[in-house]
Every structure is written in structure tokens, then in C-alpha cells.
Design a protein around this motif. Sequence first.
Motif, PDB file in Angstrom:
ATOM      1  N   CYS A  32      -6.984  -6.703  -3.322  1.00 59.81           N
ATOM      2  CA  CYS A  32      -7.028  -5.532  -4.207  1.00 59.81           C
ATOM      3  C   CYS A  32      -6.876  -5.935  -5.673  1.00 59.81           C
ATOM      4  O   CYS A  32      -7.575  -5.429  -6.551  1.00 59.81           O
ATOM      5  CB  CYS A  32      -5.939  -4.540  -3.817  1.00 59.81           C
ATOM      6  SG  CYS A  32      -6.226  -3.690  -2.247  1.00 59.81           S
ATOM      7  N   GLN A  33      -5.970  -6.849  -5.945  1.00 58.81           N
ATOM      8  CA  GLN A  33      -5.754  -7.302  -7.313  1.00 58.81           C
ATOM      9  C   GLN A  33      -6.999  -7.983  -7.878  1.00 58.81           C
ATOM     10  O   GLN A  33      -7.411  -7.720  -9.020  1.00 58.81           O
ATOM     11  CB  GLN A  33      -4.548  -8.241  -7.360  1.00 58.81           C
ATOM     12  CG  GLN A  33      -3.226  -7.541  -7.092  1.00 58.81           C
ATOM     13  CD  GLN A  33      -2.081  -8.516  -6.860  1.00 58.81           C
ATOM     14  OE1 GLN A  33      -2.271  -9.723  -6.814  1.00 58.81           O
ATOM     15  NE2 GLN A  33      -0.876  -7.980  -6.701  1.00 58.81           N
ATOM     16  N   SER A  62      -3.029  -7.234  -0.523  1.00 61.44           N
ATOM     17  CA  SER A  62      -2.646  -7.053  -1.921  1.00 61.44           C
ATOM     18  C   SER A  62      -3.455  -7.955  -2.844  1.00 61.44           C
ATOM     19  O   SER A  62      -3.921  -7.525  -3.906  1.00 61.44           O
ATOM     20  CB  SER A  62      -1.160  -7.355  -2.107  1.00 61.44           C
ATOM     21  OG  SER A  62      -0.367  -6.510  -1.315  1.00 61.44           O
ATOM     22  N   GLU A 107      -0.465   1.298  -2.069  1.00 62.67           N
ATOM     23  CA  GLU A 107      -0.402   0.073  -2.862  1.00 62.67           C
ATOM     24  C   GLU A 107      -1.569  -0.012  -3.845  1.00 62.67           C
ATOM     25  O   GLU A 107      -1.375  -0.362  -5.021  1.00 62.67           O
ATOM     26  CB  GLU A 107      -0.397  -1.148  -1.951  1.00 62.67           C
ATOM     27  CG  GLU A 107      -0.162  -2.444  -2.695  1.00 62.67           C
ATOM     28  CD  GLU A 107       0.127  -3.618  -1.769  1.00 62.67           C
ATOM     29  OE1 GLU A 107       0.455  -4.694  -2.280  1.00 62.67           O
ATOM     30  OE2 GLU A 107       0.023  -3.451  -0.534  1.00 62.67           O
TER      31      GLU A 107
END
Length: 276
Positions: A70-71, A67, A120
Motif C-alpha cells: 500500500c505504501q 502495508s 490501514e
Amino acid sequence: MTTYFQGKTVIITGASAGVGAETAKAFAKMNANLVLLARGQKALDEISKELSISTSVLTIAMDVSSSSDCQKMLVSAEKKFGAIHYLINNAGYHKRGEVENNSPEQLAKMVDVNLRAPIELTALILPYIRRSIAKGGVGGIVNVGSLAGRTPLQGAATYSATKSGLRAFSYALADELKGSGISVGVVSPGPINTGFIMSEIDEVEDIVFSQPMSSPQQVTNAIISVAKGEKIEISLPNSSGWLTTISYLFPTLRRLLRPLLYEKGRKAKERYRNKA
């Protein structure tokens, strides 16, 4: 087609080889800005060197199931190009074999890479695409599924489940985003002539080869068509799409046909092996 994606920013996961690399080349020819993601920086550097001649390229070596990665990637992409328009969820992982012969870690990784990660990343990217559309742009999300996601595939139960989930997610999200200007769809290919299958040919279930082999270019063409919103799903080849629909609706027929498809696939597999 040559101007549709011009100046648009396209993020491609699993972009260093196979379908991902072929898709990157196609978008580069259409003058899209590219954000190419994969685990290995060396392979990304090689494709970036080739494509940077014709378009702007940002490469990021990362884990799509992370996560935080990706951010950070989305912030970097928007900072470099000013807007994000398209996401091609192409990265995939398949540990072949029956469920009881795979470790819990391998099974979890298939779920993480093939299903959790694209869901996500899609959720994270939607605000970015909405901002781009608000400025008068276009946008879309394409998920690369599989014929294994259209009908249960023994010997690949977990992989089949993840691709089935990704297909269902694509259809449901398309309904959620209807009227938003964001196109959503899925490409469901059968066997593709890439290292994903050919380098592991002995481990691949014979039945997989009962369906005609597609080229990376054919899959890329389907991805572009879905990205443009022309269709919500494209199965490759089309005849196999119909076959998987019938086999899903009529499981008894699927089980009756299975021995014939295995035999057909075994013969085709031997031909491919002899050509290698």
C-alpha cells in the motif's frame, strides 16, 4: 456529474471485476485519473486497455492487506498523477459457511481483507488527500460494506462482523474529518448480480436471496453519490436498508421473521439458479 471528478485521481481496490470494474468505467467516463488495484495483473491489463482510451490509468497488482504494498502504491500514484483525491475501498473476501466450518486462516483473511486493509489504507492515504485539498482540490473515501454489516447474518458471522466494523469505522471517521473537506461514507448493498455471489450460488445462505438483487451499475451510482458527499450511507435497495435497521433494533422480531425470509430466499435462489 460529468466534470465533478475530471482530473481527480481515484484509487479503486478490487478493480478488475464486478463492482470495482464497473466503478472504474464510471469514473473513466467522468475523466478521472484511475489507479486500479487487484491481485491479478492479467485482468487489470484487460480493463486498463479498455479504459486507457478515454483516461489515464495506472494498474498495480498487489495485496491490499500488505502495508508495504500500500505504501509503495501511494508513492507511485502520487508520482504519476501529482495528487490523490479519492479512495474506493471495494476489495472484499468471503469464505462462506458457519464459523466452526472455516479454518482460522480463512477467518483471519476475511478480517484482514474486509476490515484491517481498508482501515490501514485509509490511514495511509489521508496525508495524500490532505495535500491535494490544500492545493484547492476535493477528496473523499468510500467504503463498500454490505447489508450483512447492518444486521447480524448467521452463516456469515465473520463476514458480517467485518462489514459491521467497516460501517462503524466509516461513521466515526466521518465525524473525525468533519470540516476537513474530505467526505467519508459507506455503501451497503444486499446481493449484487456479480460473480462474487452468482459463481458460488450453492454456498450462499438462502436468506441472502430474500432481498432484491442489485446491479453493479446501481452500486456504482451509490458509490459516486457517497464520494460526492451527498450521503454518508446508501443501502441497496433502500427497502432492505429499513428492514435491516428494524431487525437490528428488534432481535426477537428478526428471529421470528428468519424462517419466512429463508423460505422466500430459497425460492428466489432457485429462480436465479434456473436462469444461469
